[in-house]
Design an enzyme around this catalytic site. Structure first.
Site, short mmCIF file in Angstrom:
data_model
loop_
_atom_site.label_atom_id
_atom_site.label_comp_id
_atom_site.label_asym_id
_atom_site.label_seq_id
_atom_site.Cartn_x
_atom_site.Cartn_y
_atom_site.Cartn_z
N ASP A 478 1.03 -1.46 -0.01
CA ASP A 478 0.30 0.09 -0.29
C ASP A 478 1.17 1.53 -0.10
OD1 ASP A 478 -2.46 1.26 -0.05
OD2 ASP A 478 -2.93 0.38 2.07
N ASP A 548 -11.02 1.79 -3.06
CA ASP A 548 -11.14 1.99 -2.31
C ASP A 548 -12.26 1.83 -1.64
OD1 ASP A 548 -8.59 0.99 -0.57
OD2 ASP A 548 -8.65 3.60 0.27
#
Length: 729
Positions: A478, A548
């Site tokens: 990430d 997301d």
């Protein structure tokens, strides 16, 4: 590749794929022109294209030549400072302050099998690539520019990159701008199509008419970014999924970029792609060189659908890891939306067990497993497992998860550091910063300076230790903030403008080391969702967390847009909980599951809290997905509705052997008083017969393409239908 040399002392290089041609011409004055890019043509003496360009009334008869006007002639890599008054492809500053460069053809080299670019992701093929290297030279300043054009014949694609070498033995060369690709087209009646948005709404398709002047998209965020994707295409106004001309470019790079289209006063278009020149600069000492990332160029006259399938096939065959390009990806259950930071060993094992029971194959422990990480305010950089929270060592947790019959994956964010961390207290100079200025936090974290080799070595070492000591089969990598306060304690003052690109070179070096050292680990790229959904990352990590935002309706737009360029196997698409954590919207579990079957299906919900009825539906859906997984992940995608009809989305995947067809349809809002409609399919064999959802009736391909599938009565919002179709004969 065909070379023609004619009696005018000119050279013509024909770079041909199965259905497109890119032609390079070396003029008698050693300018390098681009007389043709389009549908495939046979090699012949076509220098009449250049000779037939008429002069304009202004700036005519340049270079002391009658009817010669450089800015009207399509060029492969236009210089700055002479008689081309459009946007140059590069801009050099010499030690004496001069800013003019005059590149002329010096030599060429043609060879089979493209070579990897040093330190950069590269599209490669051992049996389907031929390369033309054009060497251009500025005699006065001793600057050499090598343009590498690779032809992927069967894949109907080209790549282009540029290398600059300072051949001057005594002077430095300063690069202010350096594009990877320039395409000049002798018309301007185009529309510009690209992908734009923001966090939680990435990859929305934008389409607008090209007008006289400059239009551009790009990123200066330190990543390819949520706001713009490094893809753009010039398309004819009538272009749809199946018809129309498309000139497309995609950047194989994950950092700052710019794509520009300049329609000039003479109704010609200059199309460029490269590293964003905002806050960019690079010094080349004598005999040093600079290599640009590469751009992928595609031409088709068969619309956006053909463009997409060309990108997809090229990237699966020639960009992504051979190990994973055609390997079925596991169905995972991620702990994040189930637990966030609040978990212990018991809750994790229970979630893993529930995941296994309904058909998941991989359990992923997300953020919160290391240091003192009970929220997002601390411990990034301290990658020591929190054994109190994990109920023992990380290895023992993994063993216990594996005993449930499910493999184990882990979330990491190696490029970041928390101000409240042992790493930052030990090495504050490792954070990106400007001396004397406050370092801004975002999400309570700083960015590590990957232009510093010592920082890169630190990441390589801790990731190597983590993966060597634990049975981890998947890593979610990430990056949860963009780069601010750009400055490096490592780089010299005169080198500060090199930092953004050196960061990317450092990241690519890190990934190259780790991915090659652990070839059995599946890596997924994430940057706050789709903040680095690009071809550069796909070279190292064969899938990306698309967004997301896991809401099914929002994902329709995102996945539709991403599919313009990136193959289904690269897109992670998860079933999440309701109300959705990003939009608060509620959709039926069937709709959420069908939309997640666009790509790599996973689970992003708390299985310990959902109803038994929903668990049963998910179990059934996962069984269905496993039966069609190879079709979705390896096959070809056809977008049936969605580009213009925003209330309906429909898409189909066709298996490589064309024996299985998976069709999905979603209607977002109920339309009152509407009689039932049909959905027509594409790309079937018209005479073959097909069985739909195991029904007794057989349909011919021509029926399914011209009459279509019955949608039935739709009486609720966010309604989804799925058909699995088998070819019978």
């Amino acid at each position: 590749m065909t070379l023609i040399e004619n009696n005018k002392n000119r050279k013509l290089f024909f770079l041909n794929t199965v259905s497109s041609s890119l032609v390079i011409m070396v003029h008698e004055d050693n300018y390098v022109f681009l007389p043709y890019f389009g549908s495939k043509i046979e090699a012949s003496d076509i220098d009449y294209i250049i000779d037939g360009i008429t002069e304009a009334n202004y700036m005519a008869d340049t270079d002391n030549k009658k009817k010669f006007q450089l800015e009207l002639i399509p060029q492969i890599y236009p210089s700055y400072g002479y008689t081309d008054l459009k946007e140059p492809a590069f801009h050099f500053v010499h030690k004496d302050g001069s800013r003019i460069t005059d590149l002329r053809y010096k030599s060429h080299n043609i060879y089979k099998t493209k070579k990897k670019l040093n330190g950069l992701p590269t599209v490669l093929s051992n049996d389907d690539s031929e390369v033309l290297e054009l060497t251009l030279f500025d005699e006065l300043k001793k600057v050499e520019v090598i343009i590498t054009l690779a032809v992927f014949e069967k894949h109907n694609a080209f790549t282009k990159s540029v290398k600059v070498i300072n051949k001057n033995p005594s002077d430095d060369l300063y690069i202010e701008k350096i594009m990877s690709a320039n395409i000049d087209i002798q018309e301007s009646n185009f529309e510009l199509i690209h992908l734009a948005g923001a966090w939680a709404r990435e990859c929305h398709i934008k389409r607008r008419r090209l007008e006289q002047g400059m239009q551009s998209i790009g990123s200066i965020r330190g990543a390819s970014g949520h706001g713009q994707n490094p893809f753009a295409a010039l398309i004819s106004p009538n272009t749809d999924e199946n018809n129309g001309e498309v000139f497309a470019m995609n950047f194989v790079y994950s950092g700052n970029f710019i794509i520009s289209a300049e329609a000039d006063m003479h109704l010609n278009t200059r199309f460029q792609m490269g590293i964003n020149d905002f806050d960019f600069g690079w010094t080349l000492m004598p005999n040093e060189e600079f290599q640009t990332p590469e751009a992928v160029l595609i031409y088709t006259n068969k619309g956006l659908g053909d463009m997409s399938r060309t990108f997809h096939k090229l990237y699966q065959d020639c960009l992504m890891s051979n190990k994973y390009a055609y390997k079925e990806r596991p169905i995972l259950i991620n702990s994040w939306e189930s637990n966030y930071f609040d978990f212990n060993k018991e809750s994790l094992l229970k979630l893993a067990e529930e995941g296994k029971n309904i058909g998941a194959e991989l359990f992923v422990l997300d953020d919160g497993w290391f240091g003192k990480r009970n929220d997002d305010k601390t411990s990034l950089g301290d990658w020591t497992p929190n054994e109190q929270k994990l109920g023992g060592s990380l290895s023992s947790l993994i063993d216990d998860v594996n005993k449930k019959g499910i493999s184990f994956g882990l979330w990491v964010e190696p490029e970041m550091v928390s101000p409240d961390s042992d790493l930052f207290r030990k090495h504050p100079e490792w954070a990106i910063q400007v001396k004397g200025r406050k370092i801004e936090t975002s999400r309570h974290q700083y960015v590590l300076d990957l232009s510093n080799p010592e920082v890169c070595d630190y990441i390589i070492n801790f990731m190597t230790e983590l993966l060597s000591k634990n049975n981890i089969t998947y890593i979610k990598w990430d990056m949860n903030r963009n780069i601010t306060n750009l400055g490096s304690s490592y780089l010299k003052p005169e080198r500060q403008k090199e930092q953004a690109h050196r960061y990317m070179l450092g990241l690519y070096r890190v990934l190259d080391n780790i991915v090659n050292a652990f070839p059995n680990v599946l890596f997924e790229s994430c940057a706050g969702g789709g903040g680095r959904c690009d071809a550069g990352m796909l070279y190292y990590m064969p899938q990306v967390w698309t967004s997301d935002d896991t809401d099914a309706i929002e994902r329709l737009v995102i996945q539709y847009g991403a599919s313009l360029v990136y193959p289904s196997i690269s897109l992670a698409c998860h079933i999440s909980d309701i109300p959705n954590h990003q939009t608060r919207r509620k959709e039926r579990i069937e709709t959420r599951a069908n939309v997640a079957m666009w790509g790599n299906l996973g689970l992003e919900l708390n299985l310990n809290k959902i109803s038994e009825e929903d668990k049963k539906v998910i179990t059934q859906k996962l069984e269905i997905y496993k039966s069609i997984r190879s079709t979705v992940q390896f096959g070809s995608i056809y977008r049936l509705k969605g580009l213009n009809a925003q209330n309906e989305y429909a898409w189909m995947h066709k298996s490589i052997d064309e024996e299985t067809i998976v069709v999905n349809y979603v209607q977002i809002c109920v339309i009152p008083n509407l009689v039932t409609k049909r959905l027509r399919l594409e790309a079937l064999d018209s005479k073959s017969k097909y069985k739909v959802n195991d029904s007794e009736k057989l349909y011919t391909g021509s029926e399914l393409m011209n009459i279509g599938l019955m949608l039935g009565e739709i009486l609720e919002d966010a309604f989804a239908i799925q058909w699995i179709i088998k070819k019978v004969n």
